[in-house]
Design a protein around this motif. Sequence first.
Motif, PDB file in Angstrom:
ATOM      1  N   GLY A 266       0.796  -1.219   0.000  1.00  0.00           N
ATOM      2  CA  GLY A 266       0.000   0.000   0.000  1.00  0.00           C
ATOM      3  C   GLY A 266       0.827   1.266   0.000  1.00  0.00           C
ATOM      4  N   ASN A 267       0.148   2.374  -0.185  1.00  0.00           N
ATOM      5  CA  ASN A 267       0.773   3.694  -0.237  1.00  0.00           C
ATOM      6  C   ASN A 267       0.396   4.473   1.017  1.00  0.00           C
ATOM      7  N   PRO A 268       1.384   4.940   1.806  1.00  0.00           N
ATOM      8  CA  PRO A 268       1.056   5.697   3.027  1.00  0.00           C
ATOM      9  C   PRO A 268       0.225   6.941   2.763  1.00  0.00           C
ATOM     10  N   ALA A 269       0.310   7.492   1.560  1.00  0.00           N
ATOM     11  CA  ALA A 269      -0.472   8.688   1.235  1.00  0.00           C
ATOM     12  C   ALA A 269      -1.948   8.378   1.020  1.00  0.00           C
ATOM     13  N   ARG A 270      -2.280   7.096   0.876  1.00  0.00           N
ATOM     14  CA  ARG A 270      -3.680   6.707   0.680  1.00  0.00           C
ATOM     15  C   ARG A 270      -4.078   5.656   1.714  1.00  0.00           C
ATOM     16  N   ALA A 271      -3.721   5.947   2.959  1.00  0.00           N
ATOM     17  CA  ALA A 271      -3.926   4.970   4.033  1.00  0.00           C
ATOM     18  C   ALA A 271      -5.334   4.998   4.615  1.00  0.00           C
ATOM     19  N   ILE A 272      -6.042   6.108   4.471  1.00  0.00           N
ATOM     20  CA  ILE A 272      -7.348   6.248   5.115  1.00  0.00           C
ATOM     21  C   ILE A 272      -8.461   6.032   4.097  1.00  0.00           C
ATOM     22  N   ASP A 273      -9.377   5.141   4.418  1.00  0.00           N
ATOM     23  CA  ASP A 273     -10.487   4.775   3.538  1.00  0.00           C
ATOM     24  C   ASP A 273     -11.678   5.681   3.815  1.00  0.00           C
ATOM     25  N   GLU A 274     -12.054   6.487   2.825  1.00  0.00           N
ATOM     26  CA  GLU A 274     -13.213   7.377   2.961  1.00  0.00           C
ATOM     27  C   GLU A 274     -14.332   7.006   1.997  1.00  0.00           C
ATOM     28  N   THR A 275     -14.309   5.775   1.486  1.00  0.00           N
ATOM     29  CA  THR A 275     -15.348   5.354   0.545  1.00  0.00           C
ATOM     30  C   THR A 275     -16.666   5.011   1.241  1.00  0.00           C
TER      31      THR A 275
ATOM     32  N   PRO B 289      -3.875   9.878  -7.590  1.00  0.00           N
ATOM     33  CA  PRO B 289      -2.945  10.768  -6.906  1.00  0.00           C
ATOM     34  C   PRO B 289      -3.474  11.122  -5.522  1.00  0.00           C
ATOM     35  N   PRO B 290      -2.624  11.318  -4.525  1.00  0.00           N
ATOM     36  CA  PRO B 290      -3.096  11.669  -3.180  1.00  0.00           C
ATOM     37  C   PRO B 290      -4.007  12.899  -3.230  1.00  0.00           C
ATOM     38  N   GLY B 291      -5.170  12.748  -2.596  1.00  0.00           N
ATOM     39  CA  GLY B 291      -6.116  13.863  -2.539  1.00  0.00           C
ATOM     40  C   GLY B 291      -7.006  13.974  -3.753  1.00  0.00           C
ATOM     41  N   LYS B 292      -6.814  13.117  -4.750  1.00  0.00           N
ATOM     42  CA  LYS B 292      -7.659  13.197  -5.943  1.00  0.00           C
ATOM     43  C   LYS B 292      -9.081  12.799  -5.628  1.00  0.00           C
ATOM     44  N   ALA B 293     -10.036  13.599  -6.067  1.00  0.00           N
ATOM     45  CA  ALA B 293     -11.455  13.274  -5.881  1.00  0.00           C
ATOM     46  C   ALA B 293     -11.925  12.368  -6.995  1.00  0.00           C
TER      47      ALA B 293
END
Length: 472
Positions: free
Chosen positions: A51-60, A463-467
């Motif tokens: 995994g990527n630490p920049a996308r560690a939190i699941d907000e789906t 990309p990190p933060g991409k909506a």
Amino acid sequence: MNLLLALLLAASPAAAPGPRTFRVDYFHTGNATEERFSLDRLVVEPLPWPGNPARAIDETNLGKYLFEVRDRATNRLLYSRGFASIYGEWELTPEAREVNRTFHESLRFAAPDKPVQVLLKKRAKDNSFREVWSLTVDPEDPFVDPTTPASPGALLKLVEGGAPADKVDLLILGDGYTEKERPKFEKDARRLVDILFTYSPFKERKRDFNVWGLMPAARQSGISRPSTGIHRDSPVGSTYDAFGSERYVLTFENRRFRDIAAFAPYEFVEILVNGNTYGGGGIFGLYSTVAADSLWSPYVFVHEFGHHFAGLADEYYTSDSAYAPSEERVEPWEKNVTALKDPARLKWKAWVTPGTPLPTPWAKDEYEAHAREVLEQRRRIRAERRPESEMDALFTRQRDWEEAFFRAQPAAKQTGAFEGAMYEARGYYRPQLDCVMFTRDRVPFCSVCQHALSEVIDLYAGPPGKAPASPK
């Protein structure tokens, strides 16, 4: 670093040193009204965390369950993922009202360098998550198991997109293939992976994927099918007849499955079983399955992967189901079905064709009458153990009839709220008349399902933060 680990790292494109993958194995016990959790073991897997630490939190906001990893000293959230489980499905069956059962499950995350708190939460009827279990994980605990199990075989690169941390990593895991059938497994895997990437949004996002293949050799060809007296000790433990449904393929051998899958970087797993009887299954965040030699394997692969990858619900409702009918119509967490309690707040309102009534009328009675005829024929074929070719012929006739039927409907291309979904003829609604999640017809994922799938791709490879992409 031992030689085996070095070879595995070399198989991963652009693999950089990083934390290993940590796994919490636990037992999930209970029935329809109560459940308990107990620790089995703590494991350090052979490979680095993909995994990527920049996308560690699941907000789906997907999943019946959610787990969080928090720093023990500061309570800072380090990682989270929603998921579903075999237990979560089993507790909806009639059997769960009568007996207790235990299932083995796992949580995976980047190995911490100091103590963390792992919290397991379950979704309540109001769709909020509430804590049901918690444990402290200390990476220095002497009982953390760092041993490497026996290798299941060579790791294949089926699709190479880039470094695992930057991509969605999908593992195609073979079960019921003997060593002599290894070339067959690779051929089956490549064929079905190619088909997956003909469907949107996977077609447009293929560069965001790595696809790997692993095939532990079986002593006998095929997997278990208890309803016909066939039992196989296949490496992954896959079996037909899960929950008494003749077409439902699962493995209940989670520990065995995880120890084999640990030899690939993965977030998602498709278990390819060596057989021609129609069947498959899919559980969000766990795995999906398909019988590779079935005439309908392309459809089943894609349909069940929709369950596993993005938690898409079954939109069909006229086939036999292993689950007990819902006692109340709660709003599903899945993004492609709704109880439609407030049409003004429909979860896919942005996709609704202007002027479309909600609920959206369609020739439901005619469809159901034909579906009942097909179901009776299907039951006879299975009860009499007639050749699989007869089931294939029945499904082909059904598909041809349905495709013509839906083409003739006035709302064929509209997005609205069509009654009939989640195994229920009344009270649940789907976004479009037809979709991969509804029939075996030659149709794409509907627009709502495509957006849900895209959100998950973005979680791992955007990309990190991409909506997520906005509806058109």
